[in-house]
Design a protein around this motif. Structure first.
Motif, PDB file in Angstrom:
ATOM      1  N   GLY A 149     139.485  48.742   2.565  1.00 31.86           N
ATOM      2  CA  GLY A 149     140.350  47.987   1.668  1.00 31.86           C
ATOM      3  C   GLY A 149     140.196  47.333   0.551  1.00 31.86           C
ATOM      4  N   ILE A 150     140.770  47.018  -0.275  1.00 34.06           N
ATOM      5  CA  ILE A 150     140.856  46.552  -1.405  1.00 34.06           C
ATOM      6  C   ILE A 150     141.658  44.626  -2.003  1.00 34.06           C
ATOM      7  N   LEU A 151     141.161  44.448  -1.847  1.00 34.49           N
ATOM      8  CA  LEU A 151     142.156  42.832  -2.465  1.00 34.49           C
ATOM      9  C   LEU A 151     142.151  43.087  -3.712  1.00 34.49           C
ATOM     10  N   GLY A 152     142.980  43.310  -4.909  1.00 37.74           N
ATOM     11  CA  GLY A 152     143.409  43.085  -6.056  1.00 37.74           C
ATOM     12  C   GLY A 152     142.466  44.815  -6.610  1.00 37.74           C
ATOM     13  N   LEU A 153     143.766  45.521  -6.357  1.00 39.94           N
ATOM     14  CA  LEU A 153     144.128  46.833  -7.462  1.00 39.94           C
ATOM     15  C   LEU A 153     144.062  46.966  -9.077  1.00 39.94           C
ATOM     16  N   GLY A 154     143.223  45.981  -9.462  1.00 37.65           N
ATOM     17  CA  GLY A 154     143.965  46.265 -10.925  1.00 37.65           C
ATOM     18  C   GLY A 154     142.881  47.346 -11.620  1.00 37.65           C
ATOM     19  N   THR A 155     142.235  47.299 -12.700  1.00 39.05           N
ATOM     20  CA  THR A 155     141.294  47.681 -13.830  1.00 39.05           C
ATOM     21  C   THR A 155     139.909  48.316 -12.841  1.00 39.05           C
ATOM     22  N   ILE A 156     139.075  47.075 -12.695  1.00 36.89           N
ATOM     23  CA  ILE A 156     137.998  47.396 -11.268  1.00 36.89           C
ATOM     24  C   ILE A 156     138.075  47.738 -10.192  1.00 36.89           C
ATOM     25  N   MET A 169     136.170  58.037   1.868  1.00 35.11           N
ATOM     26  CA  MET A 169     137.100  57.566   1.885  1.00 35.11           C
ATOM     27  C   MET A 169     139.059  57.053   2.125  1.00 35.11           C
ATOM     28  N   GLU A 170     139.148  56.316   3.171  1.00 38.74           N
ATOM     29  CA  GLU A 170     140.464  56.376   3.011  1.00 38.74           C
ATOM     30  C   GLU A 170     140.974  54.687   2.419  1.00 38.74           C
ATOM     31  N   ILE A 171     141.451  54.575   1.532  1.00 38.42           N
ATOM     32  CA  ILE A 171     141.990  53.231   0.893  1.00 38.42           C
ATOM     33  C   ILE A 171     142.633  52.314   1.025  1.00 38.42           C
ATOM     34  N   GLY A 172     143.285  51.396   0.997  1.00 41.94           N
ATOM     35  CA  GLY A 172     144.422  50.434   1.133  1.00 41.94           C
ATOM     36  C   GLY A 172     144.333  49.037   0.222  1.00 41.94           C
ATOM     37  N   TYR A 173     144.687  48.548  -0.230  1.00 39.48           N
ATOM     38  CA  TYR A 173     144.834  47.998  -0.967  1.00 39.48           C
ATOM     39  C   TYR A 173     146.174  46.786  -0.410  1.00 39.48           C
ATOM     40  N   HIS A 174     145.623  45.511  -1.340  1.00 39.34           N
ATOM     41  CA  HIS A 174     146.563  44.373  -1.371  1.00 39.34           C
ATOM     42  C   HIS A 174     146.824  43.743  -2.707  1.00 39.34           C
ATOM     43  N   ASN A 175     147.621  43.928  -3.576  1.00 42.59           N
ATOM     44  CA  ASN A 175     148.023  43.077  -4.671  1.00 42.59           C
ATOM     45  C   ASN A 175     149.563  42.503  -3.964  1.00 42.59           C
ATOM     46  N   ARG A 176     150.088  41.908  -5.242  1.00 44.24           N
ATOM     47  CA  ARG A 176     150.783  40.635  -5.016  1.00 44.24           C
ATOM     48  C   ARG A 176     151.804  41.463  -4.457  1.00 44.24           C
ATOM     49  N   LYS A 177     151.849  43.208  -5.425  1.00 47.12           N
ATOM     50  CA  LYS A 177     152.769  43.945  -5.133  1.00 47.12           C
ATOM     51  C   LYS A 177     152.399  45.568  -5.088  1.00 47.12           C
ATOM     52  N   GLU A 189     150.605  41.670   3.445  1.00 47.06           N
ATOM     53  CA  GLU A 189     150.096  40.769   4.045  1.00 47.06           C
ATOM     54  C   GLU A 189     148.124  41.147   4.163  1.00 47.06           C
ATOM     55  N   LEU A 190     147.134  39.969   3.407  1.00 46.74           N
ATOM     56  CA  LEU A 190     145.817  40.698   3.469  1.00 46.74           C
ATOM     57  C   LEU A 190     145.320  40.802   5.027  1.00 46.74           C
ATOM     58  N   LEU A 191     145.838  39.720   5.998  1.00 48.88           N
ATOM     59  CA  LEU A 191     145.502  39.767   7.339  1.00 48.88           C
ATOM     60  C   LEU A 191     146.118  41.098   8.139  1.00 48.88           C
ATOM     61  N   ALA A 192     147.055  41.591   7.482  1.00 51.62           N
ATOM     62  CA  ALA A 192     147.180  43.046   7.799  1.00 51.62           C
ATOM     63  C   ALA A 192     145.709  43.873   6.763  1.00 51.62           C
ATOM     64  N   LEU A 193     145.321  44.107   5.940  1.00 50.19           N
ATOM     65  CA  LEU A 193     144.935  45.213   5.195  1.00 50.19           C
ATOM     66  C   LEU A 193     143.634  45.011   6.298  1.00 50.19           C
ATOM     67  N   ALA A 194     142.695  44.026   6.092  1.00 50.59           N
ATOM     68  CA  ALA A 194     141.574  43.271   7.246  1.00 50.59           C
ATOM     69  C   ALA A 194     141.760  43.678   8.423  1.00 50.59           C
ATOM     70  N   VAL A 218     140.616  35.561   8.558  1.00 47.19           N
ATOM     71  CA  VAL A 218     140.758  37.373   7.753  1.00 47.19           C
ATOM     72  C   VAL A 218     139.119  38.279   8.477  1.00 47.19           C
ATOM     73  N   LEU A 219     138.496  37.288   8.508  1.00 46.24           N
ATOM     74  CA  LEU A 219     137.096  37.704   8.524  1.00 46.24           C
ATOM     75  C   LEU A 219     136.735  38.229  10.257  1.00 46.24           C
ATOM     76  N   ALA A 220     138.435  37.614  10.944  1.00 44.83           N
ATOM     77  CA  ALA A 220     138.039  37.908  12.376  1.00 44.83           C
ATOM     78  C   ALA A 220     139.053  38.771  12.584  1.00 44.83           C
ATOM     79  N   ALA A 221     139.897  38.907  11.733  1.00 42.67           N
ATOM     80  CA  ALA A 221     140.824  40.389  11.574  1.00 42.67           C
ATOM     81  C   ALA A 221     140.049  41.792  11.609  1.00 42.67           C
ATOM     82  N   LEU A 222     139.132  41.495  10.241  1.00 41.06           N
ATOM     83  CA  LEU A 222     138.152  42.658  10.162  1.00 41.06           C
ATOM     84  C   LEU A 222     137.279  43.516  10.790  1.00 41.06           C
ATOM     85  N   GLY A 223     136.599  42.230  11.934  1.00 39.94           N
ATOM     86  CA  GLY A 223     136.136  42.714  13.139  1.00 39.94           C
ATOM     87  C   GLY A 223     134.825  42.595  13.192  1.00 39.94           C
TER      88      GLY A 223
END
Length: 313
Positions: A149-156, A169-177, A189-194, A218-223
């Motif tokens: 899960g990537i928080l911030g799928l910008g250029t980097i 790896m299977e990839i998901g991400y959270h951005n504002r849109k 939602e970040l919590l859903a990504l985690a 968020v850390l609890a959601a990551l597990g």
């Protein structure tokens, strides 16, 4: 007297020489820490025309007010969270950065931290040096097949995703849109990504709006099998919450190139062998640093020639 080019971030002698040679009509003043910067502004503020800085060091409105001839502020990296961009633009100061100059290096380093944290490479190195053989150690998990899960799928973030895809790896991400033209799974939602991810990788900008986005919930959601990796800004992760989760076994590990206490090491984490730490070198390589210096010079040269900056903010 010559106008001043004030450099507020660490530079090698070779790069300072390159800057000085590029702008012989300027006096280059090197002030790479807060005390030296204050002294330089106090003495030379009236002559400062251009500033080279980084996002972590920044430049405040109060500092700009003490430099009435200031016309250009550039961050060498992509980040500019501590530069008062709004004040600069409101007062006719051009503001630029070095976006794109070290992306490949940061993405490489992110994958290194990810693999080291998931596989426990630092712990395995320590055990090997102590004469411990593999049969006495727990099995380190695969990287391949994990959900990233990537928080911030910008250029980097996109470059990291490309590398992770090569590890299956299977990839998901959270951005504002959602990002256009991207097939990775989007989470609004970040919590859903985690909750979905095995590894949560932080690649979002720093600043007040992202401070402690990665908190206890968020850390609890990551597990307890989860790993968090941060190559963005230390402020994005609540360090105390991270330390508590790791000590309690509610999180498996972390790989951090940045942390809230830098340049001092994070005292809450240094005794934990589940954490891999590097000293904010994700964007540092001979190639990346040279690219950043070249970009600063290109931005400043364009500004002096009355042209748009190569990478304006």
């Amino acid at each position: 007297m010559k106008p001043v080019l004030l450099v507020l971030n660490f530079q090698t002698e070779a790069h300072l020489h390159q800057m000085a040679q590029s702008f012989p009509d300027f006096e280059l003043i090197y002030a790479p820490d807060a005390e030296q910067a204050e002294a330089a502004i106090a003495v030379h503020g009236a002559r400062v025309r251009s500033i080279c800085t980084i996002g972590a060091t920044g430049l405040s409105a109060a500092q700009m007010q003490r430099m009435p001839e200031l016309a250009l502020v550039c961050a060498m990296g992509a980040g500019y969270e501590n530069i008062d961009v709004a004040y600069g633009k409101a007062h006719g100061i051009a503001v630029g950065n070095g976006v794109g100059t070290n992306d490949e290096c940061v993405a490489d380093h992110a994958m290194g931290l990810l693999i080291a944290a998931v596989r426990g490479i630092v712990k395995l190195d320590k055990a090997t040096r102590a004469g411990v053989w593999r049969s006495a150690l727990p099995l380190p998990p695969n990287v391949s097949g994990k959900r990233l899960g990537i928080l911030g799928l910008g250029t980097i973030g996109a470059k990291i995703a490309k590398r992770a895809a090569a590890f299956d790896m299977e990839i998901g991400y959270h951005n504002r849109k959602p990002r256009e033209g991207v097939d990775y799974r989007y989470f609004d939602e970040l919590l859903a990504l985690a909750t979905w991810a095995d590894v949560l990788l932080v690649a979002t900008p720093g600043g007040a709006s992202t401070r402690h986005l990665i908190d206890a919930s968020v850390l609890a959601a990551l597990g307890e099998q989860g790993v968090v990796v941060n190559i963005a800004r230390g402020s994005v992760i609540d360090t105390q919450a991270l330390a508590e989760a790791l000590r309690a076994g509610r999180l498996a590990g972390a790989g951090l190139d940045v942390y809230e206490s830098e340049p001092l090491p994070p005292q809450e984490l240094i005794a934990l062998d589940s954490v891999v730490l590097t000293p904010h070198v994700g964007g540092w390589s001979p190639e990346a640093v040279q690219n950043s210096v070249d970009r600063f010079i290109a931005n400043m040269r364009n500004h002096l020639d009355g042209k748009p900056l190569v990478s304006p903010i």
